[in-house]
Design an enzyme around this catalytic site. Sequence first.
Site, PDB file in Angstrom:
ATOM      1  CE  LYS A 116      -4.611  -1.412   1.434  1.00  0.00           C
ATOM      2  NZ  LYS A 116      -5.849  -1.185   2.083  1.00  0.00           N
ATOM      3  CE  LYS A 200      -6.364  -6.906  -1.535  1.00  0.00           C
ATOM      4  NZ  LYS A 200      -7.506  -6.675  -0.701  1.00  0.00           N
ATOM      5  CE  LYS A 203     -13.790  -2.096   0.497  1.00  0.00           C
ATOM      6  NZ  LYS A 203     -12.644  -2.252   1.472  1.00  0.00           N
TER       7      LYS A 203
HETATM    8  N1  AQP Z   1      -9.943  -9.359  -3.463  1.00  0.00           N
HETATM    9  C1  AQP Z   1     -10.188 -10.220  -2.338  1.00  0.00           C
HETATM   10  N2  AQP Z   1     -10.553 -11.532  -2.453  1.00  0.00           N
HETATM   11  C2  AQP Z   1     -10.904 -11.988  -1.322  1.00  0.00           C
HETATM   12  N3  AQP Z   1     -11.147 -11.384  -0.101  1.00  0.00           N
HETATM   13  C3  AQP Z   1     -11.037 -10.154  -0.013  1.00  0.00           C
HETATM   14  N4  AQP Z   1     -11.004  -9.123   0.870  1.00  0.00           N
HETATM   15  C4  AQP Z   1     -10.808  -7.995   0.254  1.00  0.00           C
HETATM   16  N5  AQP Z   1     -10.256  -8.015  -0.938  1.00  0.00           N
HETATM   17  C5  AQP Z   1     -10.518  -9.468  -1.111  1.00  0.00           C
HETATM   18  C6  AQP Z   1     -11.773  -9.209   2.147  1.00  0.00           C
HETATM   19  O1  AQP Z   1     -12.764  -8.551   2.465  1.00  0.00           O
HETATM   20  C7  AQP Z   1     -12.338  -8.221   3.817  1.00  0.00           C
HETATM   21  C8  AQP Z   1     -12.936  -6.635   3.942  1.00  0.00           C
HETATM   22  O2  AQP Z   1     -11.513  -6.035   3.293  1.00  0.00           O
HETATM   23  P1  AQP Z   1     -11.289  -4.635   3.752  1.00  0.00           P
HETATM   24  O3  AQP Z   1     -12.224  -3.797   3.282  1.00  0.00           O
HETATM   25  O4  AQP Z   1     -10.892  -4.481   5.149  1.00  0.00           O
HETATM   26  O5  AQP Z   1     -10.064  -4.123   3.084  1.00  0.00           O
HETATM   27  P2  AQP Z   1      -8.858  -4.559   1.684  1.00  0.00           P
HETATM   28  O6  AQP Z   1      -8.691  -6.054   2.342  1.00  0.00           O
HETATM   29  O7  AQP Z   1      -7.716  -3.828   1.806  1.00  0.00           O
HETATM   30  O8  AQP Z   1      -9.612  -4.766   0.614  1.00  0.00           O
HETATM   31  P3  AQP Z   1      -9.671  -3.906  -0.534  1.00  0.00           P
HETATM   32  O9  AQP Z   1     -11.058  -4.214  -1.305  1.00  0.00           O
HETATM   33  O10 AQP Z   1      -8.500  -4.225  -1.389  1.00  0.00           O
HETATM   34  O11 AQP Z   1     -10.040  -2.299  -0.109  1.00  0.00           O
HETATM   35  P4  AQP Z   1      -8.748  -1.434  -0.408  1.00  0.00           P
HETATM   36  O12 AQP Z   1      -8.687  -1.081  -1.735  1.00  0.00           O
HETATM   37  O13 AQP Z   1      -9.645  -0.136   0.147  1.00  0.00           O
HETATM   38  O14 AQP Z   1      -7.614  -1.577   0.351  1.00  0.00           O
HETATM   39  C9  AQP Z   1     -11.259  -8.864   4.343  1.00  0.00           C
HETATM   40  O15 AQP Z   1     -11.548  -9.866   5.241  1.00  0.00           O
HETATM   41  C10 AQP Z   1     -10.598  -8.842   3.070  1.00  0.00           C
HETATM   42  O16 AQP Z   1      -9.319  -9.981   3.475  1.00  0.00           O
END
Ligand code: AQP
Length: 340
Positions: A116, A200, A203
């Site tokens: 990140k 991955k 969002k």
């Molecule tokens: N691509 C993914 N596949 C499976 N699980 C996922 N999770 C996130 N992306 C995937 C799981 O969703 C839960 C919530 O995630 P989060 O909102 O805490 O943050 P993150 O993991 O950082 O998700 P994003 O979508 O990638 O958000 P941004 O872009 O804001 O960083 C967690 O259980 C995560 O494992």
Amino acid sequence: MIETNSRTILSGVQPSGDLHIGNYLGAIKNFVKMQNDFKCFFCVVDLHAITVKQNPELLSRNTLEVVATYIASGINPEKSVIFNQSSVSAHAELSWIFNCVTRMGWLSRMTQFKDKAGKDRENASSGLFIYPNLMAADILLYKATHVPVGNDQKQHLELTRDIAQKFNRDFNCEKFFPIPEPIIEDNTSRIMSLKDGNQKMSKSDLSDNSRISMTDETDSIVKKIKKAKTADVNMPSTMNEILKLSEINNLLNIYSGFSGKEKKILINEYQGKNFSKFKEDLSEILVDVINPISSEIKKLMQDQKFLKRIMLEGTNKANQVAKKTINDVYDIVGLIRNET
Ligand code: AQP
């Protein structure tokens, strides 16, 4: 008084944008299944979201939308505790104590910080660096025994276990914090971008075509799946060949996660065929599951009073447990809490 029991779950989602099918398959769908077997705390982790820049208005809206998505996906606020992290101040308090327990070396090994922060590490917030300590506080405040997460959070959960062990050892309070177990589903724990099978689904990806959001309309779902990267081959017939083609493997994982059909069965069904029929069928399955959830999210977002009431009730229940733990921690550490 709300009781945590021998099987307690805490998990959370950041209100950092529209939730996508990775968040659904990797986390929320599993939360729904676990409500009957565990005491569940589902948090909107807004304090985590602000470790990177957020637009304040959007942050509030996204917080409500995560609550709406939880409920629309099947989390029952009568059974599970739904709340936002910043409303329960003990999360921030315990995370400070963990800042003093966790070693710098442990945090330096966290790959999510490296991903990140990217190349501009000097400019990353210190919050992003100590984020795993706040995540440990989220979990241990409720003495959670199990944490359902996507694969990307596995390393942070291992750190949580280290923090719990070190705290128990340093302060001579064996078993005060349980050592939580991760619950990670096999094929859906890491859903990849539709544009790049090695990234991955996220969002914060700048390309909207990289993900399918839980509020996407039918047209958009069909268009995104049509555009999703595959390979210049027909569907292979063996798992070994599939595993070498990350984009195809990812689409199969999504198909399997949404349909409940095993990947082996899907491979048999589509082997030797080109991807147009596969993509048509996949879109149909996605639309069938996402459409009702999406309509319910939109309906709930029209009733923000209701969503705020659910959050308030959840906050009150969470606070009962969190206050007890943080007071015990203050005693253990030797901090005097003067309260009326
Ligand atoms: N691509 C993914 N596949 C499976 N699980 C996922 N999770 C996130 N992306 C995937 C799981 O969703 C839960 C919530 O995630 P989060 O909102 O805490 O943050 P993150 O993991 O950082 O998700 P994003 O979508 O990638 O958000 P941004 O872009 O804001 O960083 C967690 O259980 C995560 O494992």
